[in-house]
Design a protein around this motif. Sequence first.
Motif, short mmCIF file in Angstrom:
data_model
loop_
_atom_site.label_atom_id
_atom_site.label_comp_id
_atom_site.label_asym_id
_atom_site.label_seq_id
_atom_site.Cartn_x
_atom_site.Cartn_y
_atom_site.Cartn_z
N SER A 75 0.99 -1.35 -0.13
CA SER A 75 0.05 -0.06 0.06
C SER A 75 0.97 1.20 -0.17
CB SER A 75 -0.91 0.16 1.30
OG SER A 75 -1.93 -1.15 1.30
N LEU A 76 0.49 2.25 -0.62
CA LEU A 76 1.18 3.53 -0.76
C LEU A 76 0.33 4.77 -0.63
CD1 LEU A 76 2.76 2.66 -4.41
CD2 LEU A 76 3.92 2.67 -2.05
N ALA A 77 0.94 5.63 0.16
CA ALA A 77 0.11 6.68 0.69
C ALA A 77 0.82 7.95 0.25
CB ALA A 77 -0.41 6.55 2.25
N GLY B 169 3.68 -2.79 3.89
CA GLY B 169 3.58 -4.20 3.17
C GLY B 169 4.96 -4.67 2.66
N ASN B 170 4.71 -5.74 2.07
CA ASN B 170 6.01 -6.39 1.51
C ASN B 170 6.76 -5.65 0.34
OD1 ASN B 170 7.88 -8.19 0.90
ND2 ASN B 170 6.52 -9.88 0.12
N THR B 171 7.58 -4.97 0.66
CA THR B 171 8.43 -4.40 -0.30
C THR B 171 9.61 -4.86 -1.07
OG1 THR B 171 9.61 -2.90 1.15
CG2 THR B 171 7.53 -2.07 0.39
N ALA B 172 9.92 -6.10 -0.43
CA ALA B 172 11.23 -6.79 -0.53
C ALA B 172 11.58 -7.05 -1.92
CB ALA B 172 11.43 -8.08 0.26
N ASN B 173 10.41 -7.26 -2.59
CA ASN B 173 10.64 -7.57 -4.13
C ASN B 173 10.85 -6.39 -5.25
OD1 ASN B 173 10.45 -10.37 -3.66
ND2 ASN B 173 8.08 -10.23 -3.82
N ASN C 142 15.14 4.87 3.49
CA ASN C 142 14.69 3.52 3.71
C ASN C 142 14.12 3.05 5.01
OD1 ASN C 142 15.64 2.86 0.90
ND2 ASN C 142 17.44 2.67 1.33
N ALA C 143 14.67 3.74 6.06
CA ALA C 143 14.41 3.16 7.40
C ALA C 143 12.74 3.55 7.51
CB ALA C 143 15.05 4.00 8.21
N LYS C 144 12.26 4.72 6.83
CA LYS C 144 10.69 5.06 6.94
C LYS C 144 10.17 4.50 5.82
CE LYS C 144 11.71 9.59 9.59
NZ LYS C 144 11.47 10.61 9.68
N ASN C 145 10.74 3.68 4.96
CA ASN C 145 10.11 3.29 3.60
C ASN C 145 9.23 4.28 2.90
OD1 ASN C 145 10.19 0.61 2.61
ND2 ASN C 145 9.00 -0.32 4.17
N ILE D 78 5.60 1.97 -6.88
CA ILE D 78 6.94 1.12 -6.27
C ILE D 78 7.06 -0.07 -7.45
CG2 ILE D 78 5.74 -0.60 -4.81
CD1 ILE D 78 7.90 -0.67 -2.92
N GLY D 79 8.25 -0.24 -7.79
CA GLY D 79 8.47 -1.23 -9.14
C GLY D 79 9.97 -1.60 -9.08
N ASN D 80 10.52 -1.75 -9.97
CA ASN D 80 11.93 -2.17 -10.48
C ASN D 80 12.51 -1.55 -11.59
OD1 ASN D 80 12.42 -4.46 -8.55
ND2 ASN D 80 10.36 -5.24 -9.27
#
Length: 121
Positions: free
Chosen positions: A3-5, A26-30, A73-76, A97-99
């Motif tokens: 989720s993005l806000a 959420g899961n941003t690892a990918n 990055n610490a706060k995403n 968020i992407g690649n």
Amino acid sequence: QVSLAESGGGLVLAGGSLTLSCTATGNTANYNARAWYRQAPGKSRDVVALVASGGYSQYADSVKDRFSIFRDNAKNTVYLQMRNLLPEDMAFYYCNIGNVRSGDYYPGDSWGQGTLVAVFS
């Protein structure tokens, strides 16, 4: 699922500044990159700036030298600092968020609700 806000939009006179924020949960690892897009009424949604892991960044020609993208990055959270705003910058701004692969940005499926930047002369 991510989720993005977004936040930070508003009304500003031409020549003014705003800083937008976008926090991911959420899961941003990918994902290895974040981007800001904007969409004006009747126009397509276009990328404005992106930042990838390692600090690689890229800007649309229309905003180079005026906008800066940076991430905490610490706060995403990713920020878009906008200076010397012009009436043509007026739009809804969205984060994604992407690649980044081989220099190209591949957007993910998650979008924020958008934040309006209104610029008046």
